[in-house]
Motif scaffolding. Structure first.
Motif, PDB file in Angstrom:
ATOM      1  N   VAL A  25      -7.291  16.209  -1.142  1.00  9.08           N
ATOM      2  CA  VAL A  25      -8.252  16.364  -2.236  1.00  9.08           C
ATOM      3  C   VAL A  25      -8.416  15.054  -3.000  1.00  9.08           C
ATOM      4  O   VAL A  25      -9.511  14.705  -3.467  1.00  9.08           O
ATOM      5  N   LYS A  26      -7.321  14.277  -3.103  1.00  9.42           N
ATOM      6  CA  LYS A  26      -7.364  13.035  -3.875  1.00  9.42           C
ATOM      7  C   LYS A  26      -8.390  12.045  -3.335  1.00  9.42           C
ATOM      8  O   LYS A  26      -8.862  11.191  -4.080  1.00  9.42           O
ATOM      9  N   ILE A  27      -8.748  12.153  -2.072  1.00 10.39           N
ATOM     10  CA  ILE A  27      -9.759  11.240  -1.519  1.00 10.39           C
ATOM     11  C   ILE A  27     -11.065  11.393  -2.278  1.00 10.39           C
ATOM     12  O   ILE A  27     -11.732  10.396  -2.608  1.00 10.39           O
ATOM     13  N   TRP A  28     -11.454  12.636  -2.581  1.00 10.28           N
ATOM     14  CA  TRP A  28     -12.697  12.846  -3.343  1.00 10.28           C
ATOM     15  C   TRP A  28     -12.590  12.210  -4.718  1.00 10.28           C
ATOM     16  O   TRP A  28     -13.550  11.598  -5.208  1.00 10.28           O
ATOM     17  N   GLU A  29     -11.436  12.342  -5.348  1.00 10.87           N
ATOM     18  CA  GLU A  29     -11.241  11.756  -6.684  1.00 10.87           C
ATOM     19  C   GLU A  29     -11.323  10.239  -6.620  1.00 10.87           C
ATOM     20  O   GLU A  29     -11.954   9.596  -7.470  1.00 10.87           O
ATOM     21  N   TYR A  30     -10.691   9.657  -5.611  1.00 11.54           N
ATOM     22  CA  TYR A  30     -10.732   8.201  -5.446  1.00 11.54           C
ATOM     23  C   TYR A  30     -12.169   7.714  -5.294  1.00 11.54           C
ATOM     24  O   TYR A  30     -12.586   6.742  -5.933  1.00 11.54           O
ATOM     25  N   LEU A  31     -12.903   8.387  -4.409  1.00 11.52           N
ATOM     26  CA  LEU A  31     -14.286   7.972  -4.154  1.00 11.52           C
ATOM     27  C   LEU A  31     -15.163   8.172  -5.386  1.00 11.52           C
ATOM     28  O   LEU A  31     -15.991   7.313  -5.716  1.00 11.52           O
ATOM     29  N   ALA A  32     -14.971   9.294  -6.078  1.00 18.90           N
ATOM     30  CA  ALA A  32     -15.788   9.576  -7.259  1.00 18.90           C
ATOM     31  C   ALA A  32     -15.535   8.556  -8.366  1.00 18.90           C
ATOM     32  O   ALA A  32     -16.420   8.280  -9.181  1.00 18.90           O
ATOM     33  N   LEU A  33     -14.336   7.973  -8.402  1.00 21.80           N
ATOM     34  CA  LEU A  33     -14.026   6.925  -9.369  1.00 21.80           C
ATOM     35  C   LEU A  33     -14.673   5.587  -8.990  1.00 21.80           C
ATOM     36  O   LEU A  33     -14.649   4.645  -9.787  1.00 21.80           O
ATOM     37  N   GLY A  34     -15.213   5.514  -7.793  1.00 13.97           N
ATOM     38  CA  GLY A  34     -15.824   4.261  -7.348  1.00 13.97           C
ATOM     39  C   GLY A  34     -14.806   3.261  -6.840  1.00 13.97           C
ATOM     40  O   GLY A  34     -15.017   2.050  -6.950  1.00 13.97           O
ATOM     41  N   LYS A  35     -13.718   3.763  -6.241  1.00 12.51           N
ATOM     42  CA  LYS A  35     -12.665   2.895  -5.726  1.00 12.51           C
ATOM     43  C   LYS A  35     -12.670   2.893  -4.194  1.00 12.51           C
ATOM     44  O   LYS A  35     -12.760   3.956  -3.572  1.00 12.51           O
ATOM     45  N   PRO A  36     -12.543   1.722  -3.580  1.00 16.86           N
ATOM     46  CA  PRO A  36     -12.377   1.690  -2.125  1.00 16.86           C
ATOM     47  C   PRO A  36     -11.007   2.239  -1.755  1.00 16.86           C
ATOM     48  O   PRO A  36     -10.085   2.231  -2.583  1.00 16.86           O
ATOM     49  N   VAL A  37     -10.863   2.703  -0.524  1.00 21.06           N
ATOM     50  CA  VAL A  37      -9.631   3.343  -0.083  1.00 21.06           C
ATOM     51  C   VAL A  37      -9.073   2.604   1.133  1.00 21.06           C
ATOM     52  O   VAL A  37      -9.827   2.255   2.040  1.00 21.06           O
ATOM     53  N   ILE A  38      -7.771   2.373   1.126  1.00 23.18           N
ATOM     54  CA  ILE A  38      -7.074   1.938   2.335  1.00 23.18           C
ATOM     55  C   ILE A  38      -6.298   3.143   2.835  1.00 23.18           C
ATOM     56  O   ILE A  38      -5.437   3.676   2.129  1.00 23.18           O
ATOM     57  N   SER A  39      -6.630   3.596   4.036  1.00 24.09           N
ATOM     58  CA  SER A  39      -6.107   4.867   4.529  1.00 24.09           C
ATOM     59  C   SER A  39      -5.430   4.716   5.882  1.00 24.09           C
ATOM     60  O   SER A  39      -5.872   3.942   6.728  1.00 24.09           O
ATOM     61  N   SER A  40      -4.365   5.490   6.077  1.00 19.76           N
ATOM     62  CA  SER A  40      -3.800   5.606   7.408  1.00 19.76           C
ATOM     63  C   SER A  40      -4.875   6.204   8.313  1.00 19.76           C
ATOM     64  O   SER A  40      -5.697   7.012   7.880  1.00 19.76           O
ATOM     65  N   ASP A  41      -4.864   5.784   9.561  1.00 19.55           N
ATOM     66  CA  ASP A  41      -5.949   6.136  10.477  1.00 19.55           C
ATOM     67  C   ASP A  41      -5.707   7.498  11.118  1.00 19.55           C
ATOM     68  O   ASP A  41      -5.410   7.615  12.312  1.00 19.55           O
ATOM     69  N   LEU A  42      -5.840   8.532  10.306  1.00 18.06           N
ATOM     70  CA  LEU A  42      -5.731   9.903  10.792  1.00 18.06           C
ATOM     71  C   LEU A  42      -7.130  10.478  10.981  1.00 18.06           C
ATOM     72  O   LEU A  42      -8.010  10.249  10.146  1.00 18.06           O
ATOM     73  N   PRO A  43      -7.357  11.214  12.066  1.00 12.78           N
ATOM     74  CA  PRO A  43      -8.696  11.773  12.319  1.00 12.78           C
ATOM     75  C   PRO A  43      -9.248  12.565  11.141  1.00 12.78           C
ATOM     76  O   PRO A  43     -10.439  12.472  10.836  1.00 12.78           O
ATOM     77  N   ILE A  44      -8.405  13.329  10.452  1.00 11.90           N
ATOM     78  CA  ILE A  44      -8.901  14.158   9.361  1.00 11.90           C
ATOM     79  C   ILE A  44      -9.425  13.303   8.210  1.00 11.90           C
ATOM     80  O   ILE A  44     -10.402  13.659   7.544  1.00 11.90           O
ATOM     81  N   ASN A  45      -8.808  12.147   7.973  1.00 12.47           N
ATOM     82  CA  ASN A  45      -9.290  11.268   6.907  1.00 12.47           C
ATOM     83  C   ASN A  45     -10.632  10.652   7.266  1.00 12.47           C
ATOM     84  O   ASN A  45     -11.479  10.413   6.393  1.00 12.47           O
ATOM     85  N   ARG A  46     -10.839  10.406   8.560  1.00  9.20           N
ATOM     86  CA  ARG A  46     -12.101   9.815   9.013  1.00  9.20           C
ATOM     87  C   ARG A  46     -13.272  10.804   8.974  1.00  9.20           C
ATOM     88  O   ARG A  46     -14.411  10.419   9.201  1.00  9.20           O
ATOM     89  N   GLU A  47     -12.998  12.061   8.688  1.00  9.56           N
ATOM     90  CA  GLU A  47     -14.100  13.013   8.545  1.00  9.56           C
ATOM     91  C   GLU A  47     -14.959  12.670   7.328  1.00  9.56           C
ATOM     92  O   GLU A  47     -16.135  13.034   7.272  1.00  9.56           O
ATOM     93  N   VAL A  48     -14.376  11.969   6.353  1.00  9.62           N
ATOM     94  CA  VAL A  48     -15.103  11.578   5.142  1.00  9.62           C
ATOM     95  C   VAL A  48     -15.098  10.055   4.962  1.00  9.62           C
ATOM     96  O   VAL A  48     -16.114   9.459   4.610  1.00  9.62           O
ATOM     97  N   LEU A  49     -13.969   9.449   5.219  1.00  8.00           N
ATOM     98  CA  LEU A  49     -13.863   7.999   5.068  1.00  8.00           C
ATOM     99  C   LEU A  49     -14.434   7.282   6.289  1.00  8.00           C
ATOM    100  O   LEU A  49     -14.350   7.782   7.407  1.00  8.00           O
ATOM    101  N   ASN A  50     -15.000   6.097   6.054  1.00  6.58           N
ATOM    102  CA  ASN A  50     -15.534   5.281   7.139  1.00  6.58           C
ATOM    103  C   ASN A  50     -15.529   3.825   6.679  1.00  6.58           C
ATOM    104  O   ASN A  50     -15.081   3.515   5.581  1.00  6.58           O
TER     105      ASN A  50
END
Length: 244
Positions: free
Chosen positions: A159-184
């Motif tokens: 859920v925190k991914i949505w909060e991070y993005l809504a704050l206008g912050k870039p994300v450094i993420s481990s490369d898990l398929p589920i994270n790539r459903e939203v992150l790119n």
């Protein structure tokens, strides 16, 4: 009967698992992602004041993880601390919001053992979500530094991914398929699961380009538009009206 059954999955990964069990769910399932609480962002942010409170300056680059440190497996706090050994600029600091007193003590001692205690900042767990977002907004970059794959992080979208993005912050993420459903690549950078050296490389890449940090953050904001809990509730109601 099966014709009266519908399944809502929190991610495409979970939906595909369900379909793997029973092909009939190809036509009887849909993805209904998690969301974020818009009220937590409905406030005036004062990044300068928060940075003063946590003892950092405007020139520091803060890479932040927020949330539990160990629940459902290691969250990557150790990985972030270790990555500092490969980031030369002393103004790059790892910033953690969350964790209990014993956990903060443990990871503080780890940082000290590496001689990195001046580059690690801890803020205790915040029950007040608005306050937590104030602290998160003080960061430059947010992190999803998962260090080990398990059943939870393979199928549960953070859920925190949505909060991070809504704050206008870039994300450094481990490369898990589920994270790539939203992150790119338009809103994030990825590193190999558990690879702290590659995590460090991604931090250095962004450190060298503040304009890119801003650009990825703005594109992340666009990604998060409409992904709130109230909007999610509307989708549920609409689906029920259309299928009953």
């Amino acid at each position: 009967t099966f014709n009266n059954i519908w399944s809502a999955s929190l991610s495409e990964t979970a939906q595909n698992l369900l379909i793997g069990f029973d092909k009939r769910y190809e036509a009887k399932s849909f993805v209904l992602r998690t969301g974020y609480n818009p009220e937590s962002l409905n406030q005036e942010f004062n990044q300068e004041a928060v940075r003063r409170e946590i003892g950092t300056g405007p020139d520091d680059l803060l890479v932040c993880y927020s949330g539990h440190f160990e629940t459902n497996g290691p969250k990557g706090v150790e990985l972030m601390i270790e990555s500092l050994k490969h980031i030369e600029n002393p103004k790059v600091k790892m910033y953690f919001i969350g964790g209990y007193e014993t956990e903060i003590k443990e990871f503080s001692e780890l940082a000290k053992s590496y001689g990195l205690e001046d580059r690690v900042i801890f803020v205790p767990w915040q029950r007040d979500l608005k306050k937590a977002m104030q602290y998160a907004n003080a960061a430059d970059i947010m992190a999803i530094p998962t260090s080990q794959a398990n059943q939870h992080n393979q199928f549960s979208f953070p859920v925190k991914i949505w909060e991070y993005l809504a704050l206008g912050k870039p994300v450094i993420s481990s490369d898990l398929p589920i994270n790539r459903e939203v992150l790119n690549e338009n809103n994030a950078r990825f590193f190999e699961l558990g690879n702290y050296k590659e995590f460090a490389q991604k931090v250095v890449e962004l450190e060298a380009d503040r304009e890119l940090i801003w650009k990825l953050g703005q594109q992340g904001k666009e990604t998060a538009q409409g992904q709130t809990w109230p909007e999610r509730a509307k989708k549920v109601v609409e689906f029920i009206k259309n299928n009953t």
